[in-house]
Design a protein around this motif. Structure first.
Motif, PDB file in Angstrom:
ATOM      1  N   LEU A 153       0.962  -1.210  -0.714  1.00 27.00           N
ATOM      2  CA  LEU A 153      -0.118  -0.280   0.083  1.00 27.00           C
ATOM      3  C   LEU A 153       0.728   1.059  -0.440  1.00 27.00           C
ATOM      4  O   LEU A 153       0.052   2.232  -0.270  1.00 27.00           O
ATOM      5  CB  LEU A 153      -0.636  -0.098   0.884  1.00 27.00           C
ATOM      6  N   GLY A 154       2.214   0.939   0.162  1.00 27.82           N
ATOM      7  CA  GLY A 154       3.057   2.031   0.303  1.00 27.82           C
ATOM      8  C   GLY A 154       3.159   2.798  -0.731  1.00 27.82           C
ATOM      9  O   GLY A 154       4.235   2.613  -2.031  1.00 27.82           O
ATOM     10  N   GLU A 155       2.864   3.708  -1.561  1.00 31.98           N
ATOM     11  CA  GLU A 155       3.016   4.403  -3.034  1.00 31.98           C
ATOM     12  C   GLU A 155       3.221   5.622  -2.689  1.00 31.98           C
ATOM     13  O   GLU A 155       2.680   5.816  -2.126  1.00 31.98           O
ATOM     14  CB  GLU A 155       1.865   3.882  -3.865  1.00 31.98           C
ATOM     15  N   GLY A 156       4.055   6.860  -3.090  1.00 31.67           N
ATOM     16  CA  GLY A 156       3.755   8.387  -3.132  1.00 31.67           C
ATOM     17  C   GLY A 156       2.445   8.917  -3.597  1.00 31.67           C
ATOM     18  O   GLY A 156       1.687   9.800  -3.168  1.00 31.67           O
ATOM     19  N   SER A 157       2.471   7.900  -5.017  1.00 28.11           N
ATOM     20  CA  SER A 157       1.105   8.589  -5.291  1.00 28.11           C
ATOM     21  C   SER A 157       0.286   8.307  -4.897  1.00 28.11           C
ATOM     22  O   SER A 157      -1.047   9.104  -5.350  1.00 28.11           O
ATOM     23  CB  SER A 157       0.884   7.531  -7.310  1.00 28.11           C
ATOM     24  N   VAL A 158      -0.124   7.259  -4.093  1.00 32.11           N
ATOM     25  CA  VAL A 158      -1.155   6.736  -3.600  1.00 32.11           C
ATOM     26  C   VAL A 158      -1.683   8.102  -2.498  1.00 32.11           C
ATOM     27  O   VAL A 158      -2.532   8.379  -1.825  1.00 32.11           O
ATOM     28  CB  VAL A 158      -1.646   5.317  -3.200  1.00 32.11           C
ATOM     29  N   ILE A 159      -0.762   8.344  -1.513  1.00 36.39           N
ATOM     30  CA  ILE A 159      -0.886   8.505  -0.315  1.00 36.39           C
ATOM     31  C   ILE A 159      -1.243  10.384  -0.529  1.00 36.39           C
ATOM     32  O   ILE A 159      -2.120  11.210  -0.137  1.00 36.39           O
ATOM     33  CB  ILE A 159       0.543   8.807   0.186  1.00 36.39           C
ATOM     34  N   ARG A 160      -0.232  10.539  -2.273  1.00 36.43           N
ATOM     35  CA  ARG A 160      -1.032  12.413  -2.625  1.00 36.43           C
ATOM     36  C   ARG A 160      -2.332  12.484  -2.888  1.00 36.43           C
ATOM     37  O   ARG A 160      -2.954  13.150  -2.961  1.00 36.43           O
ATOM     38  CB  ARG A 160       0.079  12.808  -3.897  1.00 36.43           C
ATOM     39  N   ALA A 161      -2.633  11.329  -3.894  1.00 30.92           N
ATOM     40  CA  ALA A 161      -4.277  11.301  -4.052  1.00 30.92           C
ATOM     41  C   ALA A 161      -4.558  10.885  -3.193  1.00 30.92           C
ATOM     42  O   ALA A 161      -6.206  11.828  -2.925  1.00 30.92           O
ATOM     43  CB  ALA A 161      -3.972  10.127  -4.939  1.00 30.92           C
ATOM     44  N   MET A 162      -4.884  10.772  -1.918  1.00 30.89           N
ATOM     45  CA  MET A 162      -5.266  10.292  -0.903  1.00 30.89           C
ATOM     46  C   MET A 162      -5.572  12.125  -0.312  1.00 30.89           C
ATOM     47  O   MET A 162      -6.273  12.349   0.124  1.00 30.89           O
ATOM     48  CB  MET A 162      -4.910   9.157   0.214  1.00 30.89           C
ATOM     49  N   VAL A 163      -4.303  12.543  -0.268  1.00 30.69           N
ATOM     50  CA  VAL A 163      -4.262  14.152   0.649  1.00 30.69           C
ATOM     51  C   VAL A 163      -5.420  14.781  -0.574  1.00 30.69           C
ATOM     52  O   VAL A 163      -6.519  15.314   0.159  1.00 30.69           O
ATOM     53  CB  VAL A 163      -3.108  14.831   0.602  1.00 30.69           C
ATOM     54  N   GLN A 164      -5.883  14.538  -1.385  1.00 28.37           N
ATOM     55  CA  GLN A 164      -6.168  15.767  -2.889  1.00 28.37           C
ATOM     56  C   GLN A 164      -7.557  14.896  -3.437  1.00 28.37           C
ATOM     57  O   GLN A 164      -8.076  15.679  -2.618  1.00 28.37           O
ATOM     58  CB  GLN A 164      -5.786  14.907  -4.168  1.00 28.37           C
ATOM     59  N   GLY A 171      -1.740   9.156   6.066  1.00 30.48           N
ATOM     60  CA  GLY A 171      -0.940   8.909   7.698  1.00 30.48           C
ATOM     61  C   GLY A 171      -0.683   7.357   8.313  1.00 30.48           C
ATOM     62  O   GLY A 171       0.459   7.431   8.187  1.00 30.48           O
ATOM     63  N   ALA A 172      -1.673   6.295   7.975  1.00 32.16           N
ATOM     64  CA  ALA A 172      -1.147   5.209   7.675  1.00 32.16           C
ATOM     65  C   ALA A 172      -0.054   4.407   7.319  1.00 32.16           C
ATOM     66  O   ALA A 172       0.805   3.808   7.322  1.00 32.16           O
ATOM     67  CB  ALA A 172      -2.590   4.529   8.358  1.00 32.16           C
ATOM     68  N   LEU A 173      -0.055   5.373   6.636  1.00 27.12           N
ATOM     69  CA  LEU A 173       1.091   4.715   4.843  1.00 27.12           C
ATOM     70  C   LEU A 173       2.695   5.809   5.568  1.00 27.12           C
ATOM     71  O   LEU A 173       3.506   5.343   4.022  1.00 27.12           O
ATOM     72  CB  LEU A 173       0.522   4.769   3.855  1.00 27.12           C
ATOM     73  N   ILE A 174       2.561   6.260   6.660  1.00 26.43           N
ATOM     74  CA  ILE A 174       3.879   6.806   6.640  1.00 26.43           C
ATOM     75  C   ILE A 174       4.281   6.073   8.406  1.00 26.43           C
ATOM     76  O   ILE A 174       3.344   6.557   9.255  1.00 26.43           O
ATOM     77  CB  ILE A 174       3.734   8.079   7.104  1.00 26.43           C
ATOM     78  N   PRO A 175       6.043   6.351   8.148  1.00 25.14           N
ATOM     79  CA  PRO A 175       6.098   5.113   9.175  1.00 25.14           C
ATOM     80  C   PRO A 175       5.927   6.756  10.759  1.00 25.14           C
ATOM     81  O   PRO A 175       5.910   7.611  10.957  1.00 25.14           O
ATOM     82  CB  PRO A 175       7.444   5.126   9.536  1.00 25.14           C
ATOM     83  N   SER A 178       7.565   9.541  11.915  1.00 23.30           N
ATOM     84  CA  SER A 178       7.868  10.799  10.905  1.00 23.30           C
ATOM     85  C   SER A 178       6.909  11.403  10.230  1.00 23.30           C
ATOM     86  O   SER A 178       6.835  12.352   9.954  1.00 23.30           O
ATOM     87  CB  SER A 178       9.053  10.693   9.635  1.00 23.30           C
ATOM     88  N   LEU A 179       6.477  10.857  11.072  1.00 26.09           N
ATOM     89  CA  LEU A 179       4.353  11.549   9.929  1.00 26.09           C
ATOM     90  C   LEU A 179       4.267  13.652  10.886  1.00 26.09           C
ATOM     91  O   LEU A 179       3.805  14.134  10.443  1.00 26.09           O
ATOM     92  CB  LEU A 179       3.088  10.949  10.875  1.00 26.09           C
ATOM     93  N   GLN A 180       4.626  12.855  12.421  1.00 18.47           N
ATOM     94  CA  GLN A 180       4.619  14.813  12.796  1.00 18.47           C
ATOM     95  C   GLN A 180       5.243  15.511  12.002  1.00 18.47           C
ATOM     96  O   GLN A 180       4.868  16.529  11.577  1.00 18.47           O
ATOM     97  CB  GLN A 180       4.254  14.823  14.267  1.00 18.47           C
ATOM     98  N   TYR A 181       6.273  15.378  11.924  1.00 19.58           N
ATOM     99  CA  TYR A 181       7.008  16.388  10.697  1.00 19.58           C
ATOM    100  C   TYR A 181       7.090  16.549   9.862  1.00 19.58           C
ATOM    101  O   TYR A 181       6.230  17.413   9.427  1.00 19.58           O
ATOM    102  CB  TYR A 181       8.632  15.431  10.701  1.00 19.58           C
ATOM    103  N   LEU A 182       6.025  15.206   9.050  1.00 23.33           N
ATOM    104  CA  LEU A 182       6.048  15.479   7.694  1.00 23.33           C
ATOM    105  C   LEU A 182       4.404  17.043   7.778  1.00 23.33           C
ATOM    106  O   LEU A 182       4.226  17.569   6.819  1.00 23.33           O
ATOM    107  CB  LEU A 182       5.001  14.344   7.151  1.00 23.33           C
TER     108      LEU A 182
END
Length: 313
Positions: A153-164, A171-175, A178-182
């Motif tokens: 499930l870890g794909e940058g394109s999926v994460i950015r699409a979920m944000v959009q 955030g469940a796909l981010i370690p 590092s999530l709070q810093y992001l």
């Protein structure tokens, strides 16, 4: 062969759970030091020779973070890991598959091995493996079958699409480390500055094509009762929404038009997107600004009934 270093490269926009689990597995099967190379380190000024064949992954919308931000994200993610000591360095590099001369300025010399993480639908990694072999470098391909299911499930394109698409579970796909810093970097705001074409449809197709569709749907669009989420914002707001959607400003038969305060309209939009992505509905709401405090929400009768069913529990 005695490989001096394992080389793991990527854009890391952002560094996600798939990257983390790949590195963890690599550290378990190899006793060599690891160098992490961040490709396209300065998105505003691509390295000469990197953008062969109009490389679309360097587009601004796909690269919201600079090198220093990504480097810190990686170190934060690895902070408490048992394999952090195996990571020798996190460096900026040119695309080694097409620009090895410039990449070598930041990489250890041969013998070395480029590490590739291949998902079920990833033709790019197979192409990279072929390129490295032609350049005289060895490769190690780590299949998603060798990693925990979450890694797929870890794909940058999926994460950015979920944000959009305003799907909050990205955030469940981010370690975790590092999530709070992001978030503090304003990652969501940066991604939203570069609109994507139908991000909800992108996430929906990803789930439908995923080899473990049930896992993808459960983690990317988890069931979350809307009225529970909203009661922290406004007392009895669930009932307010039920009343407004049941008694719209205009009932056109197949469509209902409701004027709502911005916060309530956004929650209806989130619920509609959730239903669309999980496949329960084929339509989403459309919204039009009335004034700074209110939005006109146009919603299909089918989607409205589904939202009301969830609101009523």
């Amino acid at each position: 062969m005695n490989y001096g270093y394992e080389i793991f490269t990527g854009r890391f926009q952002p560094f996600h759970i798939g990257h983390y689990l790949t590195l963890k597995h690599l550290a378990e099967i190899s006793d060599r030091k690891i160098v992490i190379g961040i490709v396209n380190p300065d998105p505003a000024h691509p390295i000469a020779g990197d953008q062969q064949k109009d490389w679309h992954r360097f587009e601004k919308s796909m690269n919201p973070l600079n090198f220093w931000e990504r480097q810190k994200l990686i170190w934060l993610a690895l902070a408490d890991s048992e394999f952090k000591q195996k990571v020798e360095a996190v460096v900026p590099i040119a695309r080694p598959s097409v620009n090895i001369g410039r990449a070598n300025q930041f990489l250890p010399p041969q013998p070395r091995r480029f590490v590739l993480s291949q998902k079920w639908n990833d033709e790019v990694e197979a192409w990279k493996a072929n390129r490295y072999q032609k350049l005289g470098d060895d490769t190690l391909v780590i299949s998603c079958r060798d990693l925990p299911p979450l890694s797929t499930l870890g794909e940058g394109s999926v994460i950015r699409a979920m944000v959009q698409a305003r799907l909050p579970n990205w955030g469940a796909l981010i370690p975790e480390k590092s999530l709070q810093y992001l978030c503090n970097l304003g990652f969501e705001e940066r991604v939203l500055e570069e609109p994507l074409d139908d991000p909800a449809e992108f996430v929906r197709e990803f789930i439908q094509n995923h080899p473990n569709r049930e896992l993808a749907a459960r983690l990317l669009v988890p069931e979350q009762p809307l009225n529970e989420a909203l009661t922290t914002k406004r007392k009895n707001v669930g009932q307010v929404l039920i009343d407004r959607l049941t008694n719209p400003d205009q009932d056109l038969g197949a469509t209902r038009i409701v004027i709502l305060p911005v916060d309530l309209a956004r929650e209806v939009e989130k619920m509609s997107t959730h239903l669309f992505v999980e496949g329960s509905s084929t339509e989403r709401v459309s919204m039009k600004e009335i004034d700074k405090d209110n939005l006109q929400v146009e919603i299909s009768d089918q989607t409205c009934r589904l939202i009301l069913r969830k609101l009523r529990g």
